[in-house]
Scaffold this active site. Structure first.
Site, PDB file in Angstrom:
ATOM      1  N   TYR A 168      24.868  42.531  34.405  1.00 27.07           N
ATOM      2  CA  TYR A 168      23.706  42.915  33.593  1.00 27.07           C
ATOM      3  C   TYR A 168      24.130  43.738  32.375  1.00 27.07           C
ATOM      4  O   TYR A 168      23.681  43.480  31.247  1.00 27.07           O
ATOM      5  CB  TYR A 168      22.705  43.715  34.428  1.00 27.07           C
ATOM      6  CG  TYR A 168      21.472  44.081  33.631  1.00 27.07           C
ATOM      7  CD1 TYR A 168      20.369  43.237  33.600  1.00 27.07           C
ATOM      8  CD2 TYR A 168      21.426  45.254  32.875  1.00 27.07           C
ATOM      9  CE1 TYR A 168      19.254  43.553  32.842  1.00 27.07           C
ATOM     10  CE2 TYR A 168      20.325  45.576  32.110  1.00 27.07           C
ATOM     11  CZ  TYR A 168      19.229  44.728  32.097  1.00 27.07           C
ATOM     12  OH  TYR A 168      18.137  45.035  31.325  1.00 27.07           O
ATOM     13  N   ASP A 169      24.993  44.718  32.588  1.00 30.30           N
ATOM     14  CA  ASP A 169      25.424  45.574  31.483  1.00 30.30           C
ATOM     15  C   ASP A 169      26.069  44.763  30.364  1.00 30.30           C
ATOM     16  O   ASP A 169      25.813  45.000  29.180  1.00 30.30           O
ATOM     17  CB  ASP A 169      26.410  46.621  31.998  1.00 30.30           C
ATOM     18  CG  ASP A 169      26.998  47.451  30.876  1.00 30.30           C
ATOM     19  OD1 ASP A 169      26.220  48.119  30.168  1.00 30.30           O
ATOM     20  OD2 ASP A 169      28.228  47.417  30.687  1.00 30.30           O
ATOM     21  N   MET A 170      26.883  43.792  30.734  1.00 42.01           N
ATOM     22  CA  MET A 170      27.602  43.023  29.718  1.00 42.01           C
ATOM     23  C   MET A 170      26.713  41.999  29.024  1.00 42.01           C
ATOM     24  O   MET A 170      27.042  41.529  27.931  1.00 42.01           O
ATOM     25  CB  MET A 170      28.816  42.345  30.347  1.00 42.01           C
ATOM     26  CG  MET A 170      29.848  43.333  30.895  1.00 42.01           C
ATOM     27  SD  MET A 170      31.358  42.558  31.473  1.00 42.01           S
ATOM     28  CE  MET A 170      32.116  42.055  29.928  1.00 42.01           C
ATOM     29  N   LYS A 172      23.141  42.475  28.689  1.00 37.06           N
ATOM     30  CA  LYS A 172      21.827  43.003  28.351  1.00 37.06           C
ATOM     31  C   LYS A 172      21.488  42.906  26.871  1.00 37.06           C
ATOM     32  O   LYS A 172      20.305  42.892  26.500  1.00 37.06           O
ATOM     33  CB  LYS A 172      21.683  44.447  28.834  1.00 37.06           C
ATOM     34  CG  LYS A 172      22.574  45.474  28.137  1.00 37.06           C
ATOM     35  CD  LYS A 172      22.339  46.851  28.743  1.00 37.06           C
ATOM     36  CE  LYS A 172      23.131  47.936  28.020  1.00 37.06           C
ATOM     37  NZ  LYS A 172      24.588  47.780  28.218  1.00 37.06           N
TER      38      LYS A 172
END
Length: 202
Positions: A168-170, A172
């Site tokens: 998700y972080d990469m 978003k």
């Protein structure tokens, strides 16, 4: 009246026995407060746990991950590493989770050798990520093993969760609506409670 009282006692005894035999939370003491489980008297046994989850990315982000075009880098490889690191630090993240003892090699499980494999002492963890084109999703599977007095369910679940959060972080920047879903324990073995295997969906 005496008969009624006697009847009440007779009916109450089975109820109390059933309550005593009912499953109870192990991390709660007699006063209802959170408490760490004492595993000192338990035997050391081989323990294994497997967990999984999915990250629903949507068509645009999925295409970028599939072509390794996300600006932050190789999503699948970084998320694998993050999952391994998450498993190693589970006891720091989950307040009542025991630290695992590290002392003896187990060797990599043959079925999971294609996964990213980490082993130190008695504890080992595997994390794999697979693309699911029809769902525009990433499926994450994790496995943790040890020989000890406590299980590794939380290590397996933490590995899958941290890998999913990293995906998700990469992604978003292009998929803020990405959804992490279906985080679950799929299998565990060892210990007093024995083996558990989640039934496959119909």
């Amino acid at each position: 009246m005496g008969g009624t009282a006697a009847g009440g006692c007779a009916e109450g005894a089975p109820a109390r026995a059933a309550a005593a035999a009912a499953p109870s939370l192990t991390h709660v003491d007699g006063s209802g407060r959170a408490a760490m489980v004492d595993v000192g008297g338990k035997d050391s046994t081989a323990r294994e746990a497997r967990a999984s989850c999915r990250v629903l990315l949507g068509p645009e982000a999925f295409a970028l991950v599939q072509s390794n075009s996300i600006k932050k880098g190789d999503v699948l490889t970084v998320a694998q590493l993050a999952g391994v690191m998450g498993a190693k630090h589970t006891a720091l993240l989950i307040p009542l989770c025991h630290s695992l003892l590290l002392s003896k090699s187990l060797g990599p499980p043959a079925l999971l050798r294609p996964m990213m494999y980490y082993e130190i002492g008695e504890f080992c963890v595997d994390v794999s990520l697979q693309l699911d084109p029809p769902s525009h999703a990433v499926r994450i599977c994790s496995m943790a093993r040890t020989v000890g007095q406590t299980g590794v369910e939380m290590e397996a679940l933490t590995a899958a969760a941290v890998a999913a959060l990293t995906v998700y972080d990469m992604c978003k920047a292009v998929a803020k609506d990405a959804c992490i879903t279906d985080l679950r324990l799929d299998f565990k073995s060892g210990g007093k409670s024995g083996t558990y295997a989640r039934e496959a969906p119909p």
